[in-house]
Design an enzyme around this catalytic site. Structure first.
Site, PDB file in Angstrom:
ATOM      1  N   MET A 193       0.814  -1.199   0.000  1.00 22.57           N
ATOM      2  CA  MET A 193       0.000   0.000   0.000  1.00 22.57           C
ATOM      3  C   MET A 193       0.850   1.252   0.000  1.00 22.57           C
ATOM      4  O   MET A 193       0.420   2.308  -0.420  1.00 22.57           O
ATOM      5  CB  MET A 193      -0.924   0.012   1.221  1.00 22.57           C
ATOM      6  CG  MET A 193      -1.930   1.142   1.239  1.00 22.57           C
ATOM      7  SD  MET A 193      -3.139   1.013   2.573  1.00 22.57           S
ATOM      8  CE  MET A 193      -2.165   1.529   3.985  1.00 22.57           C
ATOM      9  N   GLY A 194       2.097   1.140   0.482  1.00 24.68           N
ATOM     10  CA  GLY A 194       2.938   2.318   0.583  1.00 24.68           C
ATOM     11  C   GLY A 194       4.393   2.000   0.356  1.00 24.68           C
ATOM     12  O   GLY A 194       4.771   0.860   0.100  1.00 24.68           O
ATOM     13  N   VAL A 207       8.265   2.921   2.219  1.00 23.43           N
ATOM     14  CA  VAL A 207       8.835   3.400   3.475  1.00 23.43           C
ATOM     15  C   VAL A 207      10.271   3.851   3.247  1.00 23.43           C
ATOM     16  O   VAL A 207      11.043   3.185   2.558  1.00 23.43           O
ATOM     17  CB  VAL A 207       8.805   2.294   4.547  1.00 23.43           C
ATOM     18  CG1 VAL A 207       9.403   2.794   5.859  1.00 23.43           C
ATOM     19  CG2 VAL A 207       7.378   1.814   4.774  1.00 23.43           C
ATOM     20  N   LYS A 255       6.575   6.749   5.837  1.00 26.01           N
ATOM     21  CA  LYS A 255       5.762   5.948   4.919  1.00 26.01           C
ATOM     22  C   LYS A 255       4.859   6.843   4.088  1.00 26.01           C
ATOM     23  O   LYS A 255       4.107   7.672   4.632  1.00 26.01           O
ATOM     24  CB  LYS A 255       4.912   4.952   5.710  1.00 26.01           C
ATOM     25  CG  LYS A 255       4.050   4.032   4.832  1.00 26.01           C
ATOM     26  CD  LYS A 255       3.327   3.008   5.700  1.00 26.01           C
ATOM     27  CE  LYS A 255       2.464   2.057   4.872  1.00 26.01           C
ATOM     28  NZ  LYS A 255       1.796   1.037   5.722  1.00 26.01           N
ATOM     29  N   ASP A 310      -2.965  -7.815  11.790  1.00 25.74           N
ATOM     30  CA  ASP A 310      -1.892  -8.302  10.916  1.00 25.74           C
ATOM     31  C   ASP A 310      -0.614  -8.561  11.713  1.00 25.74           C
ATOM     32  O   ASP A 310       0.478  -8.263  11.248  1.00 25.74           O
ATOM     33  CB  ASP A 310      -1.622  -7.304   9.786  1.00 25.74           C
ATOM     34  CG  ASP A 310      -0.891  -7.934   8.601  1.00 25.74           C
ATOM     35  OD1 ASP A 310      -0.998  -9.167   8.410  1.00 25.74           O
ATOM     36  OD2 ASP A 310      -0.220  -7.197   7.846  1.00 25.74           O
TER      37      ASP A 310
END
Length: 324
Positions: free
Chosen positions: A1-2, A4, A18, A112
């Site tokens: 999703m991103g 870092v 991030k 998670d």
């Protein structure tokens, strides 16, 4: 999703920076997930959880910065050093249960918890990445029947697309502790659909663990969430008869967890500790971080550059790596 980056803030020191990645930055669903990640991280205050330093959710490319935790992940440590010894597994289990207690008391479910989202420092394991965490009172972002998580590290209710709760994190706690004791994922490896089937229908492969930890891990992995112990019960059983002591990573707190962690944890809990280089300390003057161990997902593949800290994110960023 991103993605870092390792960054330096002029006042707050080293941080994992991030950014919402590429096209996701203009996708309403991903921006909402990112907003919830920031809100979840901001609710939690624990020395065993990476602290949120700052964020800008309204930037063209939203970003967040968390305190940089310089250490290998649990996955890296076990893959390199093999299964953990008894005292160390108990220390890990207690520290993670303590982190979950704070997370849940803040009204957040991590959803998670897995070896890649646990960083090991000489003082304590640290939980990172609230990318799919949820506030318990918030509406779900996924439709019924959709699963969100990491195959092999999800609870049966996640696989079935049902609502997650603290009991979901307890299941993940059991998986992580079993992995640390055996060096193998309890449901093995394979395609996502195979792992989903095993999680829902098969028993996990568990190592022999010291009691009462072995019994607690087996109970945590019950298919029915109602049969799992609570985090308070985990801590109560692990800390039974253990003398309380001040927590060296948080001197304001006293309890059995610091005693358990101190008995089995230390610099030698990190693989090749003497050879482990701090990515932050090794930054060149120009801001380019070396490839190699980083923390919080930063500093592992040598990508990135000095222009990464845009949209008001102060600091020198380097060594970007894709993040979930």
């Amino acid at each position: 999703m991103g993605v870092v980056y390792l960054a330096e803030h002029p006042d707050k020191g080293w941080a994992a920076l991030k950014f919402l990645h590429g096209a996701n930055a203009t996708d309403a669903t991903f921006r909402e997930r990112f907003r919830r990640e920031v809100e979840a991280a901001n609710m939690v205050r624990s020395p065993r959880v990476a602290a949120l330093l700052d964020a800008d959710l309204d930037a063209a490319t939203p970003w967040l910065a968390t305190a940089f935790v310089d250490g290998p992940t649990l996955a890296e440590a076990v893959n390199e050093g093999g299964p953990m010894e008894a005292d160390r597994i108990v220390a890990l289990a207690a520290a993670l249960a303590d982190a979950l207690a704070t997370i849940h008391a803040s009204g957040v479910v991590h959803r998670d918890l897995k070896p890649a989202n646990i960083l090991l420092t000489p003082d304590t394991p640290v939980v990172i990445d609230f990318g799919i965490a949820s506030a318990r009172e918030a509406p779900a972002l996924t439709r019924t029947g959709m699963s969100l998580g990491t195959p092999g590290w999800m609870a049966p209710e996640q696989v079935r697309g049902r609502r997650a709760g603290p009991h979901t994190d307890v299941f993940a706690w059991g998986l992580v502790v079993a992995f640390a004791g055996s060096g193998r994922p309890p449901f093995g490896r394979g395609p996502a659909d195979v792992l989903y089937y095993r999680v829902v229908h098969q028993r996990p492969q568990l190592p022999e663990l010291p009691e009462p930890l072995g019994e607690l891990v087996a109970a945590a992995l019950a298919k029915d969430p109602r049969g799992r112990p609570t985090v308070a019960e985990l801590l109560g059983r692990l800390g039974a008869g253990v003398a309380p002591s001040p927590d060296p990573v948080d001197p304001t707190t006293t309890g059995p967890v610091p005693t358990l962690v101190a008995a089995g944890w230390g610099p030698d809990a990190l693989p090749a500790a003497a050879a482990h280089r701090s990515a932050a300390a090794s930054l060149a003057p120009g801001g380019a971080a070396p490839a190699g161990p980083g923390g919080n997902g930063a500093g592992r593949n040598g990508a990135g550059g000095n222009d990464a800290a845009g949209d008001g994110a102060a600091g020198v960023a380097a060594a970007g790596v894709a993040a979930g």
